[in-house]
Design a protein around this motif. Structure first.
Motif, PDB file in Angstrom:
ATOM      1  N   ASP A   1      72.156  76.915  42.643  1.00 33.25           N
ATOM      2  CA  ASP A   1      71.786  75.535  42.310  1.00 33.25           C
ATOM      3  C   ASP A   1      72.575  75.018  41.111  1.00 33.25           C
ATOM      4  O   ASP A   1      73.030  73.875  41.092  1.00 33.25           O
ATOM      5  CB  ASP A   1      70.282  75.448  41.978  1.00 33.25           C
ATOM      6  CG  ASP A   1      69.410  75.625  43.220  1.00 33.25           C
ATOM      7  OD1 ASP A   1      69.942  75.484  44.337  1.00 33.25           O
ATOM      8  OD2 ASP A   1      68.208  75.908  43.056  1.00 33.25           O
TER       9      ASP A   1
ATOM     10  N   ARG B   1      65.344  71.832  37.963  1.00 37.48           N
ATOM     11  CA  ARG B   1      64.336  72.887  37.875  1.00 37.48           C
ATOM     12  C   ARG B   1      64.980  74.253  37.685  1.00 37.48           C
ATOM     13  O   ARG B   1      64.544  75.039  36.849  1.00 37.48           O
ATOM     14  CB  ARG B   1      63.509  72.930  39.164  1.00 37.48           C
ATOM     15  CG  ARG B   1      62.410  71.934  39.191  1.00 37.48           C
ATOM     16  CD  ARG B   1      61.812  71.805  40.584  1.00 37.48           C
ATOM     17  NE  ARG B   1      60.877  70.705  40.579  1.00 37.48           N
ATOM     18  CZ  ARG B   1      59.628  70.818  40.153  1.00 37.48           C
ATOM     19  NH1 ARG B   1      59.186  71.992  39.747  1.00 37.48           N
ATOM     20  NH2 ARG B   1      58.842  69.779  40.132  1.00 37.48           N
TER      21      ARG B   1
ATOM     22  N   ALA C   1      71.373  73.507  52.864  1.00 38.27           N
ATOM     23  CA  ALA C   1      70.306  72.552  52.555  1.00 38.27           C
ATOM     24  C   ALA C   1      70.115  71.525  53.664  1.00 38.27           C
ATOM     25  O   ALA C   1      69.000  71.089  53.940  1.00 38.27           O
ATOM     26  CB  ALA C   1      70.604  71.851  51.231  1.00 38.27           C
ATOM     27  N   THR C   2      71.212  71.146  54.317  1.00 36.19           N
ATOM     28  CA  THR C   2      71.107  70.151  55.375  1.00 36.19           C
ATOM     29  C   THR C   2      70.837  70.791  56.746  1.00 36.19           C
ATOM     30  O   THR C   2      70.790  70.098  57.753  1.00 36.19           O
ATOM     31  CB  THR C   2      72.398  69.308  55.481  1.00 36.19           C
ATOM     32  OG1 THR C   2      73.499  70.207  55.656  1.00 36.19           O
ATOM     33  CG2 THR C   2      72.628  68.469  54.241  1.00 36.19           C
TER      34      THR C   2
ATOM     35  N   SER D   1      69.515  62.105  49.628  1.00 32.92           N
ATOM     36  CA  SER D   1      68.366  62.695  48.940  1.00 32.92           C
ATOM     37  C   SER D   1      68.743  63.126  47.528  1.00 32.92           C
ATOM     38  O   SER D   1      68.499  64.240  47.120  1.00 32.92           O
ATOM     39  CB  SER D   1      67.794  63.871  49.727  1.00 32.92           C
ATOM     40  OG  SER D   1      68.822  64.684  50.205  1.00 32.92           O
ATOM     41  N   ARG D   2      69.340  62.184  46.854  1.00 34.50           N
ATOM     42  CA  ARG D   2      69.814  62.449  45.510  1.00 34.50           C
ATOM     43  C   ARG D   2      68.703  62.966  44.580  1.00 34.50           C
ATOM     44  O   ARG D   2      68.887  63.948  43.865  1.00 34.50           O
ATOM     45  CB  ARG D   2      70.404  61.153  44.928  1.00 34.50           C
ATOM     46  CG  ARG D   2      71.007  61.378  43.565  1.00 34.50           C
ATOM     47  CD  ARG D   2      71.551  60.077  42.975  1.00 34.50           C
ATOM     48  NE  ARG D   2      72.376  60.435  41.859  1.00 34.50           N
ATOM     49  CZ  ARG D   2      73.692  60.280  41.814  1.00 34.50           C
ATOM     50  NH1 ARG D   2      74.318  59.746  42.839  1.00 34.50           N
ATOM     51  NH2 ARG D   2      74.359  60.647  40.761  1.00 34.50           N
ATOM     52  N   GLU D   3      67.553  62.308  44.643  1.00 37.82           N
ATOM     53  CA  GLU D   3      66.486  62.714  43.735  1.00 37.82           C
ATOM     54  C   GLU D   3      66.007  64.138  44.005  1.00 37.82           C
ATOM     55  O   GLU D   3      65.777  64.903  43.071  1.00 37.82           O
ATOM     56  CB  GLU D   3      65.310  61.731  43.829  1.00 37.82           C
ATOM     57  CG  GLU D   3      65.572  60.494  43.007  1.00 37.82           C
ATOM     58  CD  GLU D   3      64.590  59.369  43.296  1.00 37.82           C
ATOM     59  OE1 GLU D   3      63.646  59.605  44.073  1.00 37.82           O
ATOM     60  OE2 GLU D   3      64.789  58.281  42.748  1.00 37.82           O
ATOM     61  N   ASP D   4      65.872  64.457  45.286  1.00 41.67           N
ATOM     62  CA  ASP D   4      65.432  65.808  45.634  1.00 41.67           C
ATOM     63  C   ASP D   4      66.407  66.860  45.127  1.00 41.67           C
ATOM     64  O   ASP D   4      66.013  67.869  44.557  1.00 41.67           O
ATOM     65  CB  ASP D   4      65.312  65.956  47.166  1.00 41.67           C
ATOM     66  CG  ASP D   4      64.157  65.136  47.702  1.00 41.67           C
ATOM     67  OD1 ASP D   4      63.286  64.769  46.890  1.00 41.67           O
ATOM     68  OD2 ASP D   4      64.140  64.870  48.919  1.00 41.67           O
ATOM     69  N   ILE D   5      67.665  66.602  45.368  1.00 45.34           N
ATOM     70  CA  ILE D   5      68.660  67.612  45.016  1.00 45.34           C
ATOM     71  C   ILE D   5      68.798  67.721  43.497  1.00 45.34           C
ATOM     72  O   ILE D   5      68.915  68.808  42.948  1.00 45.34           O
ATOM     73  CB  ILE D   5      70.013  67.347  45.745  1.00 45.34           C
ATOM     74  CG1 ILE D   5      70.822  68.636  45.820  1.00 45.34           C
ATOM     75  CG2 ILE D   5      70.852  66.272  45.113  1.00 45.34           C
ATOM     76  CD1 ILE D   5      70.321  69.573  46.872  1.00 45.34           C
ATOM     77  N   GLU D   6      68.727  66.575  42.832  1.00 41.84           N
ATOM     78  CA  GLU D   6      68.797  66.619  41.364  1.00 41.84           C
ATOM     79  C   GLU D   6      67.586  67.329  40.782  1.00 41.84           C
ATOM     80  O   GLU D   6      67.689  68.069  39.802  1.00 41.84           O
ATOM     81  CB  GLU D   6      68.904  65.194  40.794  1.00 41.84           C
ATOM     82  CG  GLU D   6      70.295  64.614  40.988  1.00 41.84           C
ATOM     83  CD  GLU D   6      70.488  63.274  40.288  1.00 41.84           C
ATOM     84  OE1 GLU D   6      71.628  62.795  40.279  1.00 41.84           O
ATOM     85  OE2 GLU D   6      69.500  62.725  39.742  1.00 41.84           O
ATOM     86  N   ASP D   7      66.451  67.109  41.403  1.00 43.16           N
ATOM     87  CA  ASP D   7      65.244  67.776  40.944  1.00 43.16           C
ATOM     88  C   ASP D   7      65.371  69.293  41.087  1.00 43.16           C
ATOM     89  O   ASP D   7      65.036  70.049  40.188  1.00 43.16           O
ATOM     90  CB  ASP D   7      64.039  67.277  41.754  1.00 43.16           C
ATOM     91  CG  ASP D   7      62.744  67.941  41.309  1.00 43.16           C
ATOM     92  OD1 ASP D   7      62.374  67.768  40.136  1.00 43.16           O
ATOM     93  OD2 ASP D   7      62.136  68.649  42.135  1.00 43.16           O
ATOM     94  N   ARG D   8      65.897  69.701  42.229  1.00 40.51           N
ATOM     95  CA  ARG D   8      66.037  71.135  42.471  1.00 40.51           C
ATOM     96  C   ARG D   8      66.988  71.761  41.445  1.00 40.51           C
ATOM     97  O   ARG D   8      66.717  72.821  40.883  1.00 40.51           O
ATOM     98  CB  ARG D   8      66.563  71.354  43.889  1.00 40.51           C
ATOM     99  CG  ARG D   8      66.472  72.783  44.333  1.00 40.51           C
ATOM    100  CD  ARG D   8      66.844  72.934  45.787  1.00 40.51           C
ATOM    101  NE  ARG D   8      68.151  73.564  45.898  1.00 40.51           N
ATOM    102  CZ  ARG D   8      68.791  73.673  47.051  1.00 40.51           C
ATOM    103  NH1 ARG D   8      68.292  73.157  48.159  1.00 40.51           N
ATOM    104  NH2 ARG D   8      69.940  74.281  47.092  1.00 40.51           N
TER     105      ARG D   8
END
Ligand SMILES: [Zn+2]
Ligand SMILES: [Zn+2]
Lengths: 178, 358
Positions: free
Chosen positions: B296, B274, B190-191, B264-271
């Motif tokens: 995920d 989902r 991811a990074t 990018s906590r929000e992005d990763i939590e969102d992924r």
């Protein structure tokens, strides 16, 4: 990105290969990846180096283009035990029996060196039964070199102990191995 | 233990947790061995192949083998079981795909706990395999070499003082060892650090591979690290260098996970959320999508985003959503399209049956 092999389809299988510290990126299409079976991931499986190996062997035999015109055909080397010829070995990438290693003898050295990062001799586990005698011989060899060092350093007492130990091992070996 | 039990359920390497199991899925060691005075399997007659099987049967059946801790093995002649059973053993990594193709001459001896198996008449006469959960290289080697010793007490191995254990393929000669660890590296992927980290390893004789899907995303973010060189390097050294490289990768992956959560906590939590939603409710799942989403989910569990689900869900579903397993579960032959449907059903049940939540 186009497939590195067929140069026609898009590549969908990508991987990084690191061998002997050399990194290479490989990009193939599904079809070519499947044909080169070893490139598909199978986490429980070995990475077969069959194709890489055939490449190495093919190179040694003059490559995919066969014999260079006017060059003499090499003599056929065959394993006396299983009948496999060196040519067959080169095509299959597999030996037919344990004796092939000796039948093909010195021809294997450059190949083994290329596969195994320069090494041509085993270090590591030795089976107990088959290896009893071998182990003792290796032990004697290493004691001998130690003995030489002690003599050079003029450490004669230690040298004498080593010499006795070597004699003891040699007698055991002559008496029949284990 | 009858074949029935081996094909029915999960193996211990799947259901148990091991050291560093947040990043290391499994550790595997296999040793290639051959018998003297027998042609290698490629040139064997059926009679000779049977002879090899009988020798191994006698070795693992001997009282000394059991007394000295070799364990209880069940020898399964592969031409006596159904194609579905055969595929199931393959999906559990108890036998190789080569074995499945050449089943007529082969056999597999599987230890009760399924952590040790011996493939007979694969490329070599014997392929002894130890499969453990998490990072357990030293343990796997210890087990492998002990079983190997007990076998060698009864079998005449092809060994040469110069070349070591003689194998059908020159890439295995010497120690005949292939040690590997399967790593789950979602944060390094991811990074975008994955290639840099892998290429920086530069360790002699080690190879890393991972297969990627479209673009740069890896299917399931799974990578396998293994030794390539078998000649001139003692087994302990192979294990040691693999261990230290694995440790380094674990360190980098952990750092990358921390970084992800900070930056990018929000992005990763969102992924993660989902993927959780899709796996919990989707009606069709391809094998590839399943692996990507499971990765995920697994990351979500490791990061504490998802609660109430066992870490082993990745390992278990990775195996149980394979075609033969799915087919066994539904009891009828499945066309590929139906498989996606059944796969979704299985994953859904598994995700929603427990106390999994975000
Ligand atoms: Zn192609
Ligand atoms: Zn031969």
């Amino acid at each position: 990105m186009l497939c590195q092999r067929c140069q026609q389809r898009d590549s969908t299988v990508h991987f990084t290969k690191i061998l002997n510290g050399e990194k290479s990126e490989i990009h193939l299409c599904e079809t070519c990846a499947r044909e080169n079976g070893e490139f598909m991931i199978k986490p429980g499986e070995d990475f077969s180096f069959h194709n890489l190996l055939s490449g190495l062997l093919g190179f040694e035999n003059g490559g995919a283009f066969g014999q260079i015109a006017g060059m003499q055909k090499p003599q056929i080397t065959r394993c006396n035990t299983c009948g496999l010829s060196y040519q067959q070995f080169a095509e299959l990438g597999r030996f037919g029996c344990a004796d092939c290693y000796h039948s093909f003898g010195p021809r294997l050295e450059p190949l083994l060196r290329r596969i195994h990062g320069g090494a041509t001799a085993h270090t590591g586990k030795v089976p107990h039964r088959a290896g009893g005698i071998i182990k003792k011989r290796l032990q004697i060899e290493s004691l001998r070199s130690e003995l030489q060092q002690k003599i050079q350093l003029e450490q004669f007492e230690e040298a004498a102990t080593l010499r006795d130990r070597i004699r003891e091992l040699e007698q055991q070996s002559e008496a029949g191995g284990n | 233990m009858p074949i029935h039990d081996f094909v029915q359920d999960t193996s211990r390497w799947m259901s148990d947790e091991g050291p560093y199991s947040d990043i290391v899925i499994s550790t595997r060691i296999r040793l290639a061995r051959n018998l003297i005075e027998h042609p290698f399997p490629m040139l064997q007659s059926e009679h000779q192949a049977d002879e090899v099987i009988e020798r191994v049967r006698a070795a693992i059946g001997s009282p000394e083998f059991a007394e000295q801790g070799g364990g209880n093995f069940e020898l399964i002649q592969l031409d006596t079981i159904t194609g579905l059973d055969l595929k199931t053993l393959e999906e559990k990594y108890l036998i190789s795909s080569t074995m499945v193709e050449h089943a007529t001459r082969g056999a597999a001896a599987i230890r009760e706990d399924e952590l040790v198996s011996i493939m007979i008449n694969e490329e070599d006469h014997l392929r002894l395999q130890v499969l453990l959960p998490g990072l357990q290289l030293a343990e796997a080697w210890e087990t492998a070499t002990r079983v190997d010793d007990l076998l060698e007490a009864k079998l005449n191995y092809a060994f040469d003082e110069r070349f070591g254990y003689l194998t059908a393929c020159p890439t295995n000669v010497g120690t005949g060892i292939r040690a590997s660890v399967m790593l789950h590296l979602p944060a390094l992927v991811a990074t975008g650090q994955i290639n840099r980290v892998l290429s920086a390893l530069g360790q002699v004789g080690l190879i890393v591979r991972g297969v990627h899907g479209e673009g740069t995303e890896a299917i399931g973010n799974l990578f396998q690290l293994s030794n390539q060189i078998t000649l001139g390097v003692p087994e302990e050294e192979v294990i040691q260098s693999l261990e230290s490289v694995a440790q380094k990768i674990i360190e980098h992956e952990s750092q990358a996970r921390t970084y992800l959560m900070q930056e990018s906590r929000e992005d990763i939590e969102d992924r993660i959320a989902r993927s959780f939603g899709i796996l919990a409710y989707a009606r069709r799942l391809s094998a590839k999508e399943t692996m990507q989403r499971l990765s995920d989910i697994r990351l979500g569990i490791d990061l504490g985003v998802i609660k109430g689900i066992s870490k082993n869900i990745l390992k278990e579903l990775m195996v149980m959503t394979q075609p033969a397993f799915l087919q066994r579960k539904s009891g009828v032959a499945l066309a590929p399209g139906e498989r996606d449907f059944r796969r979704a059903e299985l994953v859904r049940d598994k995700l929603r049956s427990g106390a999994g939540h975000i």
